[in-house]
Design a protein around this motif. Structure first.
Motif, PDB file in Angstrom:
ATOM      1  N   LEU A 110       6.790  13.703  -4.996  1.00 60.02           N
ATOM      2  CA  LEU A 110       5.494  13.642  -4.322  1.00 60.02           C
ATOM      3  C   LEU A 110       5.160  12.271  -3.739  1.00 60.02           C
ATOM      4  N   HIS A 111       5.551  11.210  -4.431  1.00 61.59           N
ATOM      5  CA  HIS A 111       5.095   9.894  -3.980  1.00 61.59           C
ATOM      6  C   HIS A 111       5.790   9.473  -2.690  1.00 61.59           C
ATOM      7  N   VAL A 160       0.856  -1.180   0.000  1.00 60.42           N
ATOM      8  CA  VAL A 160       0.000   0.000   0.000  1.00 60.42           C
ATOM      9  C   VAL A 160       0.895   1.234   0.000  1.00 60.42           C
ATOM     10  N   GLU A 161       0.611   2.207  -0.918  1.00 59.67           N
ATOM     11  CA  GLU A 161       1.505   3.354  -1.036  1.00 59.67           C
ATOM     12  C   GLU A 161       1.427   4.257   0.180  1.00 59.67           C
ATOM     13  N   GLY A 162       2.541   4.920   0.493  1.00 62.71           N
ATOM     14  CA  GLY A 162       2.577   5.877   1.583  1.00 62.71           C
ATOM     15  C   GLY A 162       1.878   7.168   1.201  1.00 62.71           C
ATOM     16  N   ALA A 163       1.737   8.061   2.148  1.00 59.62           N
ATOM     17  CA  ALA A 163       1.030   9.322   1.914  1.00 59.62           C
ATOM     18  C   ALA A 163       1.749  10.155   0.860  1.00 59.62           C
ATOM     19  N   ARG A 164       0.983  10.681  -0.081  1.00 54.85           N
ATOM     20  CA  ARG A 164       1.534  11.534  -1.135  1.00 54.85           C
ATOM     21  C   ARG A 164       1.676  12.958  -0.603  1.00 54.85           C
ATOM     22  N   GLY A 165       2.701  13.658  -1.040  1.00 58.21           N
ATOM     23  CA  GLY A 165       2.946  15.013  -0.562  1.00 58.21           C
ATOM     24  C   GLY A 165       1.844  15.982  -0.971  1.00 58.21           C
ATOM     25  N   THR A 166       1.640  17.014  -0.179  1.00 64.09           N
ATOM     26  CA  THR A 166       0.628  18.018  -0.485  1.00 64.09           C
ATOM     27  C   THR A 166       1.166  19.028  -1.501  1.00 64.09           C
ATOM     28  N   ALA A 197       7.025   6.043   4.704  1.00 63.85           N
ATOM     29  CA  ALA A 197       7.577   7.390   4.536  1.00 63.85           C
ATOM     30  C   ALA A 197       6.724   8.197   3.553  1.00 63.85           C
ATOM     31  N   PRO A 198       6.193   9.335   3.973  1.00 66.02           N
ATOM     32  CA  PRO A 198       5.368  10.152   3.077  1.00 66.02           C
ATOM     33  C   PRO A 198       6.220  10.902   2.063  1.00 66.02           C
ATOM     34  N   GLY A 199       5.553  11.428   1.014  1.00 67.63           N
ATOM     35  CA  GLY A 199       6.261  12.164  -0.018  1.00 67.63           C
ATOM     36  C   GLY A 199       6.514  13.610   0.374  1.00 67.63           C
ATOM     37  N   HIS A 200       7.257  14.311  -0.473  1.00 76.40           N
ATOM     38  CA  HIS A 200       7.554  15.724  -0.243  1.00 76.40           C
ATOM     39  C   HIS A 200       6.414  16.601  -0.756  1.00 76.40           C
ATOM     40  N   SER A 201       6.378  17.821  -0.270  1.00 75.07           N
ATOM     41  CA  SER A 201       5.330  18.765  -0.649  1.00 75.07           C
ATOM     42  C   SER A 201       5.864  19.807  -1.618  1.00 75.07           C
ATOM     43  N   LEU A 202       4.951  20.355  -2.431  1.00 72.41           N
ATOM     44  CA  LEU A 202       5.302  21.396  -3.396  1.00 72.41           C
ATOM     45  C   LEU A 202       4.657  22.719  -2.998  1.00 72.41           C
TER      46      LEU A 202
END
Length: 572
Positions: A179-180, A53-59, A208-213
């Protein structure tokens, strides 16, 4: 009565017993030592099911931190076919909740498998209904689903991601690697008979969640732009519309709107034609907006001055056995009036005075025929042929905005170079990449591409373009209290059936900047196939005015008191 066993028989029995013990001991050693790792793995396979299951995507947020794209934890439903007593009854019970046909669910639940996905990333209410049902052999795990809280706002820039969390369009695709989040491994436990799987005791490894933009986009200016563009396209009964607002000093995009819009929360029912970012992908003949660029080249090369007299041939001139017409019969006019009145004949003469090589060189310098390298996917380079491929009329045609294909982002960037004292900037839409703690991992600063014309030339052209609004074809772009510089464009489209210019299909456009003396906004409006009055000065210029007026007021720029942005690029 049997006598005592002979010594030989006793030894034989003892030997057999010892051999049996040896076999058992060897088997134990083999199972517990030699095959331990293999058997442990086999046991795990029998009692556990691992699901990725994928981790949280960045905002993604705008320049002021307003959330434009985020993740929501929502339930996904799985089934254990081997644990079900009646797949048909289970399917009937699940169908109205999952909104999946009974037949499809039953087909999945009749498989001879220990695990099968039934529905992914449901609405929270669906999850609550399933929890109340508490069905044997049916379980749930939480997954991240992409959510766009503003709906259609900025959809063509943001793009969207797929069911598995991978970015498919827009920024979601361009910045996928940032982001991923890392994949999460979820372990589902089975009972000893392998008949059931429960979500209890789940373990997660390294979510581990992704980075945000952080974007350069301003949500308020984006809203204004989309609203006014949508209304203009509706009024004109047009096929589509495009508008870009950027800071000419930095190249930062403040807004990018496409009409019609789409909702990235619901893309299953729409196709690529709807979500395509036309501002980057669709090349069009710019028509008379190209005259602003030709004017800049002519003044830089000193083949024209604002007061140079040009004969308008009374509205009709023959070149290479073809006739060029003007919408107004002009005699002797100044070069400034050629641009202000949008004379095709005057532009053709200007191009011929430059010559093919110099004209081609300035087209390249202003960025036509090449990608702007904006940080969005799918950008086209437009179409600029080499002079060796030009015909006898090409110089004249290109100077009028024909025989050349440009994208809206190319055109607004080129005119923004005039606003920026002759310096061409690289357009961009992401300003920062941040980690989950808000720390800045990467910052994107304004990038100078090159100087195209001298500052004096840029100021001279600006004055001419102001005349387009005050005394020429762009009067409807005027913003009370501000000096506006710009150029109208009305281009015939090529009819694909005949290969000739259509008499009914046009592209109306306006491109310019404001305040002219210290620009804060460079903007382009392109209306594709407006019905009725298709002139750029009629269908596009009013949109420029309405967006510019509201955006300047929002930014706090007072009439006649323009303020330079603090973040200005160094100029060569």
């Amino acid at each position: 009565m049997a006598g005592p066993l002979s010594r030989g028989r006793r030894y034989t029995i003892l030997l057999l017993l010892l051999s049996g013990f040896a076999v058992v001991l060897f088997r134990l050693v083999s199972l517990q030592v030699l095959q331990a790792a293999e058997l442990t793995l086999k046991a795990d396979r029998q009692h556990q099911k691992t699901v990725s299951v994928e981790g949280a995507r960045g905002t993604i947020v705008d320049r002021h931190g307003k959330v434009l794209a985020m993740n929501m934890e929502v339930p996904s439903v799985f089934g254990v076919p081997t644990a079900l007593e009646s797949p048909a009854r289970t399917a009937r019970n699940l169908s109205p909740v999952l909104r999946v046909s009974t037949g499809e669910l039953e087909r999945k639940l009749r498989q001879d498998r220990g695990f099968v996905w039934l529905a992914r990333k449901l609405d929270p209410e669906q999850g609550r209904r399933l929890e109340r049902m508490a069905m044997d052999g049916i379980g749930m795990v939480m997954e991240g689903r992409r959510f766009y809280p503003k709906g259609p706002l900025l959809a063509h820039v943001l793009g969207f991601s797929g069911m598995d969390g991978e970015g498919l369009e827009g920024l979601e695709r361009r910045y996928e690697s940032h982001l991923h989040g890392e994949k999460r491994v979820t372990v589902l436990q089975r009972d000893a008979l392998g008949r059931t799987v429960f979500p209890k005791g789940l373990s997660e490894q390294g979510p581990a969640p992704g980075h945000s933009l952080v974007l350069t986009i301003d949500e308020v200016i984006q809203y204004i732009t989309e609203k006014e563009l949508d209304e203009a396209v509706t009024r004109a009964h047009a096929k589509s519309g495009t508008m870009i607002v950027l800071d000419p000093q930095t190249g930062a995009l403040l807004a990018l709107a496409i009409s019609p819009r789409f909702d990235p929360n619901s893309v299953a029912a729409i196709g690529p034609d709807r979500w395509r970012n036309r501002a980057l992908t669709d090349a069009y003949e710019p028509g008379s907006t190209m005259k602003a660029i030709v004017a800049a080249a002519a003044i830089e090369e000193k083949v024209m001055k604002p007061g140079t007299l040009v004969f308008g041939e009374n509205g009709r001139m023959t070149i290479a056995n073809t006739v060029i017409h003007d919408h107004e019969k002009l005699g002797w006019v100044t070069f400034a009036q050629v641009i202000q009145k949008s004379s095709n004949i005057g532009a053709a003469k200007t191009g011929m005075a430059l010559g093919d090589q110099r004209l081609y060189r300035y087209l390249q310098a202003f960025g036509f025929g090449q990608k702007t390298e904006i940080d969005l996917p799918g950008e086209a380079g437009g179409l600029v042929k080499h002079p060796r491929e030009w015909g006898r009329r090409s110089v004249a045609s290109i100077s009028m905005g024909q025989e050349i294909g440009v994208t809206p982002i190319q055109m607004v960037s080129a005119v923004a170079a005039i606003a920026n004292d002759g310096v061409l900037m690289k357009p961009y839409v992401v300003s920062e990449i941040r980690d989950t703690h808000g720390r800045v991992l990467k910052q994107m600063l304004p990038q100078v591409k090159r100087r195209v014309i001298a500052p004096d030339t840029a100021r001279t052209v600006t004055t001419i373009l102001e005349g387009v609004v005050t005394d020429g074809t762009g009067g409807k772009a005027a913003i009370p209290g501000f000096r506006v510089a710009g150029k109208t464009g009305t281009a015939q489209k090529i009819d694909p059936r005949t290969g000739t210019y259509s008499a009914t299909q046009f592209v109306g456009s306006f491109v310019g900047f404001v305040p002219a003396e210290a620009p804060r906004l460079a903007m382009i409006v392109v209306i594709d196939e407006p019905q009725g009055d298709a002139w750029g000065g009629t269908v596009a210029a009013p949109v420029f005015r309405r967006v510019g007026e509201q955006a300047l007021n929002y930014l706090g720029v007072s009439p006649n008191e323009p303020v330079k942005l603090a973040l200005a690029a160094d100029r060569p």
